[in-house]
Design a protein around this motif. Structure first.
Motif, PDB file in Angstrom:
ATOM      1  N   ALA A   1     -29.569 -91.529  39.951  1.00 28.48           N
ATOM      2  CA  ALA A   1     -29.969 -92.543  40.933  1.00 28.48           C
ATOM      3  C   ALA A   1     -29.993 -93.931  40.297  1.00 28.48           C
ATOM      4  O   ALA A   1     -29.612 -94.926  40.931  1.00 28.48           O
ATOM      5  CB  ALA A   1     -31.340 -92.196  41.511  1.00 28.48           C
TER       6      ALA A   1
ATOM      7  N   THR B   1     -28.150 -95.024  37.843  1.00 31.10           N
ATOM      8  CA  THR B   1     -26.771 -95.487  37.674  1.00 31.10           C
ATOM      9  C   THR B   1     -26.198 -95.992  38.994  1.00 31.10           C
ATOM     10  O   THR B   1     -25.525 -97.022  39.040  1.00 31.10           O
ATOM     11  CB  THR B   1     -25.894 -94.354  37.122  1.00 31.10           C
ATOM     12  OG1 THR B   1     -26.496 -93.858  35.932  1.00 31.10           O
ATOM     13  CG2 THR B   1     -24.497 -94.834  36.832  1.00 31.10           C
ATOM     14  N   ARG B   2     -26.501 -95.283  40.077  1.00 32.86           N
ATOM     15  CA  ARG B   2     -26.019 -95.702  41.391  1.00 32.86           C
ATOM     16  C   ARG B   2     -26.649 -97.033  41.799  1.00 32.86           C
ATOM     17  O   ARG B   2     -25.977 -97.928  42.334  1.00 32.86           O
ATOM     18  CB  ARG B   2     -26.332 -94.620  42.427  1.00 32.86           C
ATOM     19  CG  ARG B   2     -25.675 -94.863  43.749  1.00 32.86           C
ATOM     20  CD  ARG B   2     -25.845 -93.701  44.706  1.00 32.86           C
ATOM     21  NE  ARG B   2     -25.155 -92.515  44.197  1.00 32.86           N
ATOM     22  CZ  ARG B   2     -25.733 -91.316  44.051  1.00 32.86           C
ATOM     23  NH1 ARG B   2     -26.974 -91.129  44.384  1.00 32.86           N
ATOM     24  NH2 ARG B   2     -25.044 -90.301  43.583  1.00 32.86           N
TER      25      ARG B   2
ATOM     26  N   ALA C   1     -25.013 -99.820  39.931  1.00 36.90           N
ATOM     27  CA  ALA C   1     -23.684-100.135  40.474  1.00 36.90           C
ATOM     28  C   ALA C   1     -23.804-101.043  41.692  1.00 36.90           C
ATOM     29  O   ALA C   1     -23.061-102.015  41.839  1.00 36.90           O
ATOM     30  CB  ALA C   1     -22.955 -98.845  40.830  1.00 36.90           C
ATOM     31  N   TYR C   2     -24.750-100.720  42.573  1.00 35.59           N
ATOM     32  CA  TYR C   2     -24.965-101.581  43.741  1.00 35.59           C
ATOM     33  C   TYR C   2     -25.486-102.956  43.333  1.00 35.59           C
ATOM     34  O   TYR C   2     -25.157-103.971  43.957  1.00 35.59           O
ATOM     35  CB  TYR C   2     -25.948-100.934  44.721  1.00 35.59           C
ATOM     36  CG  TYR C   2     -25.334 -99.869  45.588  1.00 35.59           C
ATOM     37  CD1 TYR C   2     -24.287-100.163  46.439  1.00 35.59           C
ATOM     38  CD2 TYR C   2     -25.808 -98.565  45.553  1.00 35.59           C
ATOM     39  CE1 TYR C   2     -23.719 -99.183  47.243  1.00 35.59           C
ATOM     40  CE2 TYR C   2     -25.250 -97.576  46.351  1.00 35.59           C
ATOM     41  CZ  TYR C   2     -24.207 -97.897  47.191  1.00 35.59           C
ATOM     42  OH  TYR C   2     -23.659 -96.922  47.973  1.00 35.59           O
TER      43      TYR C   2
END
Length: 144
Positions: free
Chosen positions: A29, A31-32, A35-36
């Motif tokens: 989560a 890492t996601r 990215a956002y």
């Protein structure tokens, strides 16, 4: 300039949330979220945000969208008219030529149903019984 600052602040806040999420051992989560969080800075660095701002605030762009909408509307109207009128002129001519050429559906016999056709085929021809023999075999197979 202001958009760059806002994007940098949004990315910093997103990266802080990603760091807290990683601290709680939810690495996927985190890492996601990272990215956002990097998207606003990337968009600001490429200059896409300035292009979007120009797109939104210029009246000539909105007039262009209006012209595109009018074009789409005209396409849809012509399609509806073609469907209602039986197709294009070329298709209507081909259908009329097929009707005149004798490509009409065969008429039913005096009985108006399958029995009338069968009676006409038995009395007058040879190919009519071949057509119905396949159908009769299928019906017999299903017990009808």
């Amino acid at each position: 300039m202001l958009t760059d600052t806002v994007c940098a602040a949004a990315s910093a806040a997103g990266l802080a949330v990603a760091f807290v999420t990683a601290y709680r051992k939810r690495f996927l989560a985190a890492t996601r979220i990272a990215a956002y969080a990097l998207l606003p800075v990337g968009l600001a660095m490429t200059g896409i945000l300035d292009w979007i701002a120009d797109l939104v605030f210029k009246p000539s762009v909105w007039l262009g969208f209006g012209v595109l909408g009018l074009s789409w509307l005209l396409f849809m109207v012509t399609r509806a008219v073609e469907r209602r009128g039986g197709g294009t002129r070329k298709e209507r001519r081909a259908a009329a030529a097929a009707e005149r050429g004798g490509a009409q559906a065969p008429a039913l016999g005096a009985g108006g149903g399958v029995r009338g056709s069968r009676g006409a085929a038995k009395s007058g021809g040879s190919s009519g019984t071949d057509d119905f023999s396949d159908i009769e075999a299928i019906l017999k197979k299903h017990g009808i």
